[in-house]
Design an enzyme around this catalytic site. Structure first.
Site, short mmCIF file in Angstrom:
data_model
loop_
_atom_site.label_atom_id
_atom_site.label_comp_id
_atom_site.label_asym_id
_atom_site.label_seq_id
_atom_site.Cartn_x
_atom_site.Cartn_y
_atom_site.Cartn_z
NE ARG A 58 -2.79 0.47 3.44
CZ ARG A 58 -2.17 1.03 4.50
NH1 ARG A 58 -1.72 2.27 4.43
NH2 ARG A 58 -2.00 0.35 5.61
CE1 TYR A 111 -17.70 9.01 -15.61
CE2 TYR A 111 -16.40 9.08 -13.60
CZ TYR A 111 -17.26 8.41 -14.46
OH TYR A 111 -17.66 7.14 -14.15
CG ASP A 183 -9.85 14.01 -15.64
OD1 ASP A 183 -9.15 13.41 -16.48
OD2 ASP A 183 -10.82 13.49 -15.07
CE LYS A 208 -12.91 5.63 -18.89
NZ LYS A 208 -12.80 5.83 -17.52
N1 LCS Z 1 -12.14 11.27 -15.33
C1 LCS Z 1 -12.70 11.12 -16.55
C2 LCS Z 1 -12.53 12.21 -17.56
C3 LCS Z 1 -13.42 9.97 -16.85
O1 LCS Z 1 -13.95 9.86 -18.08
C4 LCS Z 1 -13.58 8.97 -15.85
C5 LCS Z 1 -14.37 7.74 -16.13
C6 LCS Z 1 -12.98 9.17 -14.60
C7 LCS Z 1 -12.26 10.32 -14.37
C8 LCS Z 1 -13.08 8.14 -13.51
O2 LCS Z 1 -12.25 7.08 -13.78
P1 LCS Z 1 -12.48 5.53 -13.35
O3 LCS Z 1 -12.67 5.52 -11.87
O4 LCS Z 1 -13.71 5.07 -14.05
O5 LCS Z 1 -11.23 4.86 -13.78
N2 LCS Z 1 -15.20 7.84 -17.26
C9 LCS Z 1 -16.11 6.97 -17.62
C10 LCS Z 1 -16.99 7.17 -18.71
O6 LCS Z 1 -17.02 8.17 -19.42
N3 LCS Z 1 -17.78 6.14 -18.82
O7 LCS Z 1 -17.51 5.18 -17.87
C11 LCS Z 1 -16.43 5.66 -17.02
#
Ligand code: LCS
Length: 393
Positions: A58, A111, A183, A208
């Site tokens: 961790r 998001y 972000d 992503k």
């Molecule tokens: N920031 C952005 C710009 C994102 O598109 C997402 C997830 C996150 C943070 C959060 O990341 P995660 O915890 O899912 O790794 N975006 C998503 C979307 O557009 N559809 O499903 C998840």
């Protein structure tokens, strides 16, 4: 080898890599929760920070550290932190940089959960939030209060593909001692380097483009300087949002081809956006590479390419959206983005279905809005798939 002097593609392949005593070509997966000390003195020195090494996964682990070092070099940052998800990165950053009575300004169309966790959880601890259209810098200036501590930007934003000028926004924020978080999930450091443009922290959903293969969930924070890095690292360790070594291995493997994947996807995205812009059933297309994008000039200034995310509006509204969703065959009907496979989704009937019509419209999510993440398939197949689905409306 000092990878800091290498070019971006060489860093993708080599930065942070740890070769073991057998000469492994890639960093092994150190799938262990804990690390044995050589002696009680060794343990004491590690805890006191007098010696470099590993204590507990961790807190730190060689495979995870490989990924963190690679990402920090790619973003031109001081150091990076890998986390279990993008949302773990978001909430760790908020937790580390906000205290009771502080105020945060955020891009309105971030998001959903990046906004939701502020509204549902951080307000419980006395944090105030303002959500503004940050594409207009004046809106940021107007929202600044004496207790504003963080400016949180998402550019391009999800799913409206609106841009914010990182350099200008950071100048305004820094005049007031405000920390700027960007972000960078949609652009990746291949196309945009927020720390070079003035931001203090870069955040990623590694799920992503960075991993790129739709097979893990992960997140990262990269700080420009030690002071903020230390706060973020301490919060991650205490809150327990760490990444797992196997997850880190998968992302290290995925990120090596980042530029190849993004390059191909964005070349196709331009053609897909042009196809959609000329289609009679589409009222508008938002893609930073199109001259019709209201911030096309800003995209050219702060991004080295326009990415692979497209939003477009169907003239037929909600019903047209569901028809397209039910008739695509190549694109997967799925949330998430940035993988080698093309993904399509209709926010009004899918992730935002639970949000009121007024709430959706305030966030720019109209009934006919479709979001498309362009993969690396043949562009003709992508366009033909969309064409035949649009014909069904
Ligand atoms: N920031 C952005 C710009 C994102 O598109 C997402 C997830 C996150 C943070 C959060 O990341 P995660 O915890 O899912 O790794 N975006 C998503 C979307 O557009 N559809 O499903 C998840």
């Amino acid at each position: 080898m000092d990878t800091k002097k290498l070019g971006f593609n060489s860093k993708l392949v080599h930065a942070g890599d740890k070769h073991d005593e057998y000469g492994s070509a890639v960093t092994p997966i150190y799938q262990t929760s804990t690390f044995a000390f050589k002696s009680s003195q060794h343990g004491a020195d590690l805890f006191a920070g007098k010696e470099k090494g590993y204590i507990y996964t961790r807190i730190g682990n060689p495979t995870i550290e490989n990924l963190e070092d690679k990402l920090a070099e790619l973003e031109n940052g001081y150091r990076g932190i890998a986390l279990s998800s993008g949302m773990a990165a978001v909430s760790t950053a908020y937790m580390a940089l906000l205290s009771q009575g502080d105020h945060i300004i955020s891009t309105a169309a971030v998001y959903g959960p990046s906004r939701g966790v502020l509204e549902s959880h951080f307000t419980k601890f006395g944090v105030e939030c303002s959500f503004v259209e940050t594409s207009n810098i004046e809106n940021i200036e107007k929202a600044i209060q004496s207790n504003t501590k963080v400016l949180y930007l998402e550019t391009p934003a999800n799913p409206t593909i609106s841009l914010t000028d990182i350099e200008e926004a950071s100048k305004v924020a820094h005049k007031h001692g405000i920390v700027v978080i960007v972000d960078n999930t949609f652009s990746t450091p291949y196309l945009q380097k927020p720390l070079d443009l003035g931001a203090d922290v870069v955040l990623h959903s590694l799920t992503k483009f960075i991993n790129g293969h739709a097979d893990i969930v992960g997140g990262a924070l990269i700080a420009k300087e030690k002071e903020i890095y230390d706060k973020l690292r301490k919060t991650m360790t205490l809150m327990g949002g760490n990444m797992d070594p196997h997850q880190a291995y998968m992302v290290i493997r995925g990120v090596k081809t980042l530029s190849l994947r993004v390059e191909r996807s964005q070349q196709s995205a331009m053609k897909v956006a042009q196809f959609l812009e000329n289609h009679p059933k589409v009222s508008w297309v938002k893609y930073p590479g199109l001259e019709s994008h209201p911030q096309h000039a800003l995209a050219k200034k702060q991004m080295s390419g326009f990415g692979a995310m497209i939003s477009f509006e169907l003239k037929g509204g909600y019903d047209a959206g569901t028809i397209v969703m039910n008739n695509v065959h190549l694109a997967l009907l799925a949330v998430s983005l940035g993988g080698v496979e093309s993904l399509i989704q209709h926010p009004a009937s899918m992730p935002h279905a639970g949000v009121s019509k007024e709430g959706r419209e305030a966030a720019g999510i109209t009934n006919g809005l479709v979001r498309y993440s362009v993969g690396i398939e043949d562009v003709d197949d992508i366009i033909n798939d969309l064409k035949q689905a649009l014909d069904k409306i």
